[in-house]
Design a protein around this motif. Structure first.
Motif, PDB file in Angstrom:
ATOM      1  N   LYS A 147     -71.370  75.096  50.724  1.00 15.42           N
ATOM      2  CA  LYS A 147     -72.045  76.394  50.638  1.00 15.42           C
ATOM      3  C   LYS A 147     -72.996  76.511  49.451  1.00 15.42           C
ATOM      4  O   LYS A 147     -73.849  77.400  49.421  1.00 15.42           O
ATOM      5  N   SER A 148     -72.855  75.639  48.470  1.00 22.13           N
ATOM      6  CA  SER A 148     -73.688  75.729  47.282  1.00 22.13           C
ATOM      7  C   SER A 148     -75.176  75.675  47.635  1.00 22.13           C
ATOM      8  O   SER A 148     -75.628  74.733  48.299  1.00 22.13           O
ATOM      9  N   PRO A 149     -75.979  76.654  47.194  1.00 16.42           N
ATOM     10  CA  PRO A 149     -77.424  76.592  47.455  1.00 16.42           C
ATOM     11  C   PRO A 149     -78.066  75.328  46.901  1.00 16.42           C
ATOM     12  O   PRO A 149     -78.983  74.776  47.514  1.00 16.42           O
ATOM     13  N   ALA A 150     -77.584  74.844  45.754  1.00 21.22           N
ATOM     14  CA  ALA A 150     -78.156  73.634  45.163  1.00 21.22           C
ATOM     15  C   ALA A 150     -77.929  72.427  46.059  1.00 21.22           C
ATOM     16  O   ALA A 150     -78.801  71.558  46.188  1.00 21.22           O
ATOM     17  N   VAL A 151     -76.753  72.351  46.690  1.00 21.57           N
ATOM     18  CA  VAL A 151     -76.460  71.245  47.605  1.00 21.57           C
ATOM     19  C   VAL A 151     -77.341  71.335  48.845  1.00 21.57           C
ATOM     20  O   VAL A 151     -77.920  70.339  49.294  1.00 21.57           O
ATOM     21  N   ARG A 152     -77.486  72.510  49.380  1.00 20.50           N
ATOM     22  CA  ARG A 152     -78.279  72.690  50.598  1.00 20.50           C
ATOM     23  C   ARG A 152     -79.759  72.385  50.346  1.00 20.50           C
ATOM     24  O   ARG A 152     -80.421  71.751  51.178  1.00 20.50           O
ATOM     25  N   GLU A 153     -80.253  72.829  49.214  1.00 19.51           N
ATOM     26  CA  GLU A 153     -81.651  72.565  48.892  1.00 19.51           C
ATOM     27  C   GLU A 153     -81.918  71.073  48.736  1.00 19.51           C
ATOM     28  O   GLU A 153     -83.008  70.583  49.053  1.00 19.51           O
ATOM     29  N   ALA A 154     -80.903  70.325  48.279  1.00 15.55           N
ATOM     30  CA  ALA A 154     -81.084  68.897  48.057  1.00 15.55           C
ATOM     31  C   ALA A 154     -80.977  68.079  49.344  1.00 15.55           C
ATOM     32  O   ALA A 154     -81.712  67.103  49.530  1.00 15.55           O
ATOM     33  N   LEU A 155     -80.087  68.456  50.258  1.00 14.27           N
ATOM     34  CA  LEU A 155     -79.769  67.597  51.399  1.00 14.27           C
ATOM     35  C   LEU A 155     -80.498  67.966  52.693  1.00 14.27           C
ATOM     36  O   LEU A 155     -80.818  67.082  53.500  1.00 14.27           O
ATOM     37  N   LEU A 156     -80.758  69.230  52.900  1.00 13.73           N
ATOM     38  CA  LEU A 156     -81.313  69.631  54.195  1.00 13.73           C
ATOM     39  C   LEU A 156     -82.696  69.037  54.490  1.00 13.73           C
ATOM     40  O   LEU A 156     -82.962  68.650  55.646  1.00 13.73           O
ATOM     41  N   PRO A 157     -83.600  68.937  53.527  1.00 14.88           N
ATOM     42  CA  PRO A 157     -84.924  68.399  53.871  1.00 14.88           C
ATOM     43  C   PRO A 157     -84.880  67.019  54.517  1.00 14.88           C
ATOM     44  O   PRO A 157     -85.654  66.735  55.437  1.00 14.88           O
ATOM     45  N   ALA A 158     -84.000  66.143  54.062  1.00 16.41           N
ATOM     46  CA  ALA A 158     -83.956  64.780  54.596  1.00 16.41           C
ATOM     47  C   ALA A 158     -83.112  64.668  55.855  1.00 16.41           C
ATOM     48  O   ALA A 158     -83.357  63.775  56.684  1.00 16.41           O
ATOM     49  N   LEU A 159     -82.133  65.542  56.039  1.00 16.20           N
ATOM     50  CA  LEU A 159     -81.130  65.320  57.086  1.00 16.20           C
ATOM     51  C   LEU A 159     -81.183  66.320  58.229  1.00 16.20           C
ATOM     52  O   LEU A 159     -80.782  65.988  59.352  1.00 16.20           O
ATOM     53  N   ASP A 160     -81.633  67.527  57.974  1.00 18.91           N
ATOM     54  CA  ASP A 160     -81.623  68.539  59.029  1.00 18.91           C
ATOM     55  C   ASP A 160     -82.592  68.145  60.148  1.00 18.91           C
ATOM     56  O   ASP A 160     -83.770  67.856  59.913  1.00 18.91           O
ATOM     57  N   GLY A 161     -82.102  68.098  61.365  1.00 22.15           N
ATOM     58  CA  GLY A 161     -82.930  67.750  62.504  1.00 22.15           C
ATOM     59  C   GLY A 161     -82.961  66.280  62.849  1.00 22.15           C
ATOM     60  O   GLY A 161     -83.560  65.889  63.866  1.00 22.15           O
ATOM     61  N   HIS A 162     -82.343  65.439  62.042  1.00 25.61           N
ATOM     62  CA  HIS A 162     -82.295  64.007  62.362  1.00 25.61           C
ATOM     63  C   HIS A 162     -81.452  63.811  63.626  1.00 25.61           C
ATOM     64  O   HIS A 162     -80.367  64.377  63.749  1.00 25.61           O
ATOM     65  N   PRO A 163     -81.918  63.000  64.596  1.00 29.89           N
ATOM     66  CA  PRO A 163     -81.205  62.879  65.870  1.00 29.89           C
ATOM     67  C   PRO A 163     -79.813  62.266  65.760  1.00 29.89           C
ATOM     68  O   PRO A 163     -78.984  62.461  66.663  1.00 29.89           O
ATOM     69  N   HIS A 164     -79.533  61.541  64.682  1.00 33.71           N
ATOM     70  CA  HIS A 164     -78.218  60.913  64.537  1.00 33.71           C
ATOM     71  C   HIS A 164     -77.408  61.508  63.387  1.00 33.71           C
ATOM     72  O   HIS A 164     -76.438  60.898  62.935  1.00 33.71           O
TER      73      HIS A 164
END
Length: 407
Positions: free
Chosen positions: A245-262
């Motif tokens: 839930k940490s905003p700092a974690v989400r800001e760091a990880l979502l750009p590279a991983l969100d929407g990746h097909p695998h």
């Protein structure tokens, strides 16, 4: 308690928990205490992981008596600590427990122990003695553990190595007990309930990832996210990432991983679903502490995405590898395990160094024995007083910080 002592009231044990891992590891202790007549568990939640914590307490069979509300958006660690000491001090004075039980290394654990110490209430530390040897890594957990170790009366160490750290620091042998880790007890209990849902949805190689640590956040975590995306680019893996839930974690990880097909990015999983997903995984990558204990319990090869670990037993047993936080090192280690069946098999067969599922039984039995001895001493003192004989003072801990005595 001793057989010749009849307890008129149960021992009030205040269990302080604020995070999801604390709830997981103290739940079996709370359940065991509630199941018998010797203890009255008083569960206090600090709200440090409010959303993740409260969704699972009913599932774990634990009911909180007191719920604090101390979290503020992006508050500083010093602010959280101050609020917790203030709030928990009020709770200790109101509930008047006979002992306070804390677990692990969180800010809730530290402030729970400190609030108890200020009110002259003895402290039991579950999962005591873990050390990395680096004061600020993990931060602030390493310091928290050491400080709790100066205040506790009972040190329930999960492994002989952890117990050795405590005795080397001067804790008397009589106050250190090797029990195994309660995380194993609760994991086996939870899987036995059969209520969890596995969040892997394919027949590909299943990789479970968790990332959240403060020292990994920022540019370092963004680079780790990019490495995970490259791992998923193989095409033969499915990555499941329960996102903190940490905003700092989400800001760091979502750009590279969100929407990746695998890659399946999911909201934080409840304990039942996480346990089932862990059981259904083929490989685990994590910077978590507790998962370093849970994965070997189920024979899941584990890559620890940290530069230090306070749980080296899993690495020494061959069930885990400490691979650091460099993206290329993470990628190469994961690729190697996915491609080398022989090495993968050795890690699966390495075994679990963290216990046999009976840690809770040992902890509760030791507390019952010690409070029975105190009741014996109190009864003997009352008899001596009635007969006009000076009452002895029974010292239950030595001189120095955390010392106390009962007459």
């Amino acid at each position: 308690m001793s057989p010749n002592v009849v307890a008129t009231t149960p021992v009030r044990a205040m269990l302080v928990l604020g995070t999801r891992p604390e709830a997981i590891k103290l739940a079996p202790v709370a359940r065991a205490m509630a199941a018998g007549p010797l203890f009255e568990p008083v569960v206090v939640t600090t709200g440090q992981h409010r959303e993740m914590l409260h969704q699972m307490l009913d599932l774990l069979g634990v009911k909180a008596r007191v719920q604090l509300d101390v979290m503020r958006d992006r508050q500083e660690l010093s602010q959280l600590t101050a609020r917790l000491i203030d709030g928990l001090g009020d709770v200790v004075r109101a509930e008047r427990p006979d002992l306070v039980v804390v677990q692990g290394d969180t800010t809730s654990a530290l402030t729970g122990a400190l609030a108890a110490f200020y009110e002259h209430v003895p402290v039991a530390h579950v999962e005591a003695g873990l050390r990395t040897g680096v004061l600020d890594n993990p931060f602030p957990e390493e310091l928290n553990r050491r400080l709790i170790g100066r205040m506790a009366r009972w040190h329930f160490a999960p492994t002989p190595r952890a117990a050795g750290h405590l005795t080397a620091e001067g804790v008397p042998d009589a106050e250190v007990f090797v029990t195994g880790n309660t995380v194993v007890d609760n994991l086996l209990w939870m899987l036995g309930q059969g209520t969890g849902r596995n969040h892997f949805h394919s027949d590909l190689r299943r990789v479970l990832v968790t990332l959240h640590r403060r020292e990994n956040q920022g540019d370092k975590m963004r680079a780790m996210g990019a490495a995970l995306a490259r791992l998923a680019d193989r095409g033969d893996v499915e990555v499941v990432l329960p996102l903190h839930k940490s905003p700092a974690v989400r800001e760091a990880l979502l750009p590279a991983l969100d929407g990746h097909p695998h890659v399946r990015v999911v909201e934080p999983l409840g304990y039942a679903d996480f346990s089932a997903t862990l059981a259904g995984s083929d490989l685990v990558l994590t910077d978590s502490g507790g998962i370093q204990e849970e994965a070997p319990s189920l024979g899941k090869p584990l890559l620890v995405l940290r530069t230090t670990t306070e749980r080296p037993e899993a690495v020494e047993a061959g069930a885990a590898r400490l691979v650091g936080t460099e993206p290329q090192a993470i990628l190469e280690a994961a690729m190697h395990l996915l491609d080398d069946a022989e090495e993968y098999g050795r890690m699966v067969a390495a075994g679990n160094p963290f216990g046999d599922g009976l840690a809770t039984e040992r902890i509760v039995a030791q507390l019952a024995e010690d409070f029975g001895a105190e009741a014996d001493a109190a009864a003997a003192g009352a008899k001596a007083d009635a007969e006009g004989v000076p009452e002895p003072v029974v010292v239950t801990q030595g001189e120095g910080p955390g010392s106390y005595s009962t007459a």
